[in-house]
Scaffold this motif. Structure first.
Motif, short mmCIF file in Angstrom:
data_model
loop_
_atom_site.label_atom_id
_atom_site.label_comp_id
_atom_site.label_asym_id
_atom_site.label_seq_id
_atom_site.Cartn_x
_atom_site.Cartn_y
_atom_site.Cartn_z
N ILE B 197 -11.55 -34.28 44.76
CA ILE B 197 -12.57 -35.19 45.26
C ILE B 197 -13.70 -35.32 44.24
O ILE B 197 -14.11 -36.42 43.88
CB ILE B 197 -13.13 -34.69 46.62
CG1 ILE B 197 -12.03 -34.79 47.69
CG2 ILE B 197 -14.34 -35.52 47.04
CD1 ILE B 197 -12.39 -34.14 49.00
N SER B 198 -14.16 -34.16 43.71
CA SER B 198 -15.32 -34.24 42.81
C SER B 198 -14.96 -34.85 41.46
O SER B 198 -15.82 -35.42 40.79
CB SER B 198 -15.96 -32.85 42.63
OG SER B 198 -14.96 -31.92 42.33
N LEU B 199 -13.70 -34.76 41.05
CA LEU B 199 -13.31 -35.33 39.76
C LEU B 199 -12.57 -36.67 39.90
O LEU B 199 -12.05 -37.19 38.92
CB LEU B 199 -12.40 -34.34 38.99
CG LEU B 199 -13.04 -32.98 38.65
CD1 LEU B 199 -12.04 -32.08 37.95
CD2 LEU B 199 -14.29 -33.14 37.80
N PHE B 200 -12.55 -37.20 41.11
CA PHE B 200 -11.85 -38.47 41.38
C PHE B 200 -10.42 -38.46 40.86
O PHE B 200 -10.01 -39.35 40.12
CB PHE B 200 -12.61 -39.66 40.78
CG PHE B 200 -13.96 -39.83 41.37
CD1 PHE B 200 -14.11 -40.25 42.68
CD2 PHE B 200 -15.09 -39.54 40.62
CE1 PHE B 200 -15.38 -40.39 43.23
CE2 PHE B 200 -16.36 -39.67 41.18
CZ PHE B 200 -16.51 -40.10 42.48
N ARG B 201 -9.68 -37.36 41.18
CA ARG B 201 -8.27 -37.33 40.78
C ARG B 201 -7.41 -37.35 42.05
O ARG B 201 -7.30 -36.35 42.76
CB ARG B 201 -7.94 -36.07 39.96
CG ARG B 201 -8.51 -36.07 38.55
CD ARG B 201 -8.00 -37.26 37.73
NE ARG B 201 -8.42 -37.16 36.35
CZ ARG B 201 -9.66 -37.41 35.90
NH1 ARG B 201 -10.60 -37.78 36.75
NH2 ARG B 201 -9.93 -37.29 34.63
#
Lengths: 403, 235
Positions: B197-201
């Motif tokens: 979620i935090s790295l948009f992966r």
């Protein structure tokens, strides 16, 4: 168990035959009062139960009969009064210790479903610290006593048994540590009438051998008349309405309560007092499983019998086939003993008539201790016996009238 | 029915392995989805689940037994009510509040999980014991078995199927809730999702969710196996 062992144990049992192994139970002024109830459930009950007898506690529901029974093994603690077994105050013993020496049998057997027949029976002997081989011998002996083949049944789980078989195991479990006293709470309430009659017969047969002191609660007056050496008829609050032999209770009910409870048709109930062993049994052609069928047929025909009583290797009747059923056989086949409805020699004439009516032979096979074959009873011998009884009774009343 | 779940889980996992080995991943993805990382997270997740489950059983079964004896019987509805509350509270809230109050890390996460998972085992222990036919208990007592002996040899064995059903429910609850342990730094497969979620992966999020689902199915299956194996013969 080997054949020799078997004969030995039967021999020992025969030696015990006339010995009373039970103990006297005394209740003196026993009261049980539950908190928050105005009237006591049991109000000053005093009773002496002689050693070696079957005493039936009977009465309407809520009369305190079960409470009275459970106070004997302290499942319910009396509020006041004293109870002793063989002269020893039950309150002076630890309740677990006390209960290990008082057999307890309840409705339906109440077997533990997760334990095999063997483990169920072994519980009290284990609690008493018997060694494994003694327990194992005892289990065999008890299963044999209650008419279940040890080899076939000891490893079974309760759900694999019929209701009657479960109840038999329940009785065996109650007798496991050979307690002098056996308490039974409506033991045969949960089985069908035919099975019940058979279980009652078996209990009488076992009692003839063991002579325990048995206290049995029932709401069924017929059962009480049949099983009891004495009957206690209880009213509400466990007041003793009458404590006497079945004969006397039927002949002379103490009051209206008793005569109402015993009910009408008490002349018919007299049939429940006469036992099969009072009648001369007829001999019948017998054959053992595995004998030559042709030979058995020949033997039967010489004496004019149209059927043969088949005995197993322990002398127990297992079937009563017609000769025509044997004609196609080479050897006498083995049968399922459950299918033959036999009568114990202590069964009542009431039961005997019942059994004969359902049998196509117009008679019934009678067994003695450990289901040993004794002979055959038929309608004619029963009616003859009843006529004699009637004449005797008439003569007696005649005598009384004249005197 | 007993063979299907592990086979299915195995097949889907094999599919995941094939995808992981052949997919075109960027540097962030391939470092986060490196096999040692994946195994570490799975192991942490399993550890959280099982340590919490063991504690739940160790606490809830004795508590359930106590609440079916003597005077404590009356307290049973109250305690079940409290346990109900524990389960009704949002799991995330429970985890984070405990971490603020105590500390971040493994044991706080375990504590939160225990509070969350205790209810089904406690409730089933009580129900199971109450469901034992009272005439059997009386038969045992009437034969001279002590109260402890009746409990150990009659009541508990007969209640085991119900208790184990509670344990299975607890396991499933725990394996799902353990995903939240990542919020207080206790690791687990939840970490893969939060990283995603935090790295948009997207690949990380899906991988994490998939692995948690597979683990949950496997543990549910283990629970059912346990239920069958512990069921006393004859009932």
């Amino acid at each position: 168990m080997t054949a020799t062992n078997e004969t030995q144990s039967v021999g020992q049992d025969a030696a015990r035959n006339s010995e009373v192994s039970g103990a006297e139970i005394r209740l003196e002024g026993v009261v049980k009062r539950y908190a928050g109830q105005k009237t006591p459930a049991v109000d000053s009950l005093s009773l002496t139960i002689p050693a070696g007898e079957i005493v039936m506690l009977v009465g309407p529901s809520g009369c305190g009969k079960t409470t009275s029974l459970k106070m004997i093994n302290r499942l319910i603690e009396p509020t006041s009064g004293a109870i002793s077994i063989d002269g020893k105050d039950v309150r002076k013993q630890g309740h677990d210790e006390l209960r290990r020496h008082v057999g307890y049998v309840i409705q339906g057997g109440s077997l533990f479903p997760h334990m095999t027949v063997e483990k169920n029976i072994a519980i009290v002997p284990k609690l008493l610290g018997w060694d494994a081989s003694r327990i194992s011998d005892r289990v065999d002996d008890l299963l044999d006593l209650v008419g279940l083949d040890p080899a076939k049944y000891r490893k079974r789980y309760p759900r694999e048994l019929s209701g009657g078989q479960q109840q038999r195991v329940g009785v065996a479990r109650g007798l496991a540590a050979d307690p002098p006293v056996l308490l039974m709470d409506e033991p045969f309430g949960a089985v069908d009438p035919i099975t019940r009659q058979r279980l009652q017969d078996e209990l009488l047969s076992i009692q003839r051998e063991l002579r325990k002191t048995i206290v049995c609660v029932t709401h069924d007056i017929d059962e009480a008349i049949k099983l009891g050496d004495r009957i206690v008829i209880l009213q509400e609050g466990a007041h003793v309405a009458q404590y006497d032999t079945p004969e006397n209770i039927l002949a002379a009910p103490a009051d209206d309560f008793v005569s109402d409870f015993v009910g009408s048709g008490s002349t018919l109930k007299q049939l429940s007092l006469a036992r099969v062993n009072e009648i001369d049994l007829a001999d019948w052609t017998t054959a053992a499983v595995g004998d030559s069928a042709a030979e058995a047929i020949r033997k039967a025909q010489t004496v004019g019998h149209d059927a043969v009583v088949v005995l197993d290797n322990r002398g127990r009747p297992v079937a009563w086939p017609w000769l025509r059923q044997l004609r196609n056989e080479d050897r006498i086949p083995s049968y399922d003993p459950e299918k033959l409805h036999t009568l114990d020699s202590r069964a009542t004439l009431n039961d005997a008539l019942d059994t004969m009516l359902t049998s196509s032979h117009g008679g019934a096979v009678v067994t003695g201790d450990r289901d040993q074959y004794l002979g055959v009873i038929d309608f004619t011998s029963v009616t003859d016996h009843m006529r004699t009884l009637e004449q005797q009774a008439a003569a007696a009343t005649d005598g009384q009238a004249r005197g | 029915m007993l063979v299907l779940p592990p086979v299915l889980v195995g097949l889907v996992f094999a599919g995941f392995v094939v995808w992981r080995q052949t997919a075109d991943l960027d540097s962030v993805e391939s470092s986060q989805l490196a096999w040692p990382t994946i195994w570490r997270l799975i192991l942490q997740h399993v550890e959280l689940t099982f340590v919490a489950a063991l504690l739940v059983v160790a606490l809830a079964v004795p508590l359930g037994i106590a609440l079916t004896r003597g005077q404590l019987r009356r307290a049973a509805p109250l305690v079940v009510g409290i346990a109900n509350g524990g389960q009704a509270a949002p799991a995330v809230g429970l985890v984070v509040l405990l971490a603020l109050w105590l500390d971040f890390g493994f044991w706080t996460a375990v504590l939160a999980l225990v509070l969350y998972g205790i209810l089904p085992v406690l409730r089933n222990t009580i129900t199971g014991l109450q469901g034992v036919d009272p005439t059997l208990v009386e038969a045992g007592r009437g034969m001279g078995m002590s109260a402890a002996s009746v409990l150990l040899r009659i009541e508990l064995p007969l209640a085991v199927p119900v208790i184990m059903a509670g344990v299975r429910t607890a396991l499933v609850l725990l394996v799902g809730t353990a995903s939240l342990a990542t919020f207080i730094g206790a690791g687990g497969l939840g970490e893969m999702i939060t990283t995603g979620i935090s790295l948009f992966r997207f690949s990380l999020m899906v991988s994490g969710a998939l692995l948690i689902a597979l683990l949950a199915l496997l543990i549910e299956w283990l629970g059912r196996l346990l239920e069958l194996l512990t069921r006393p013969k004859g009932i």
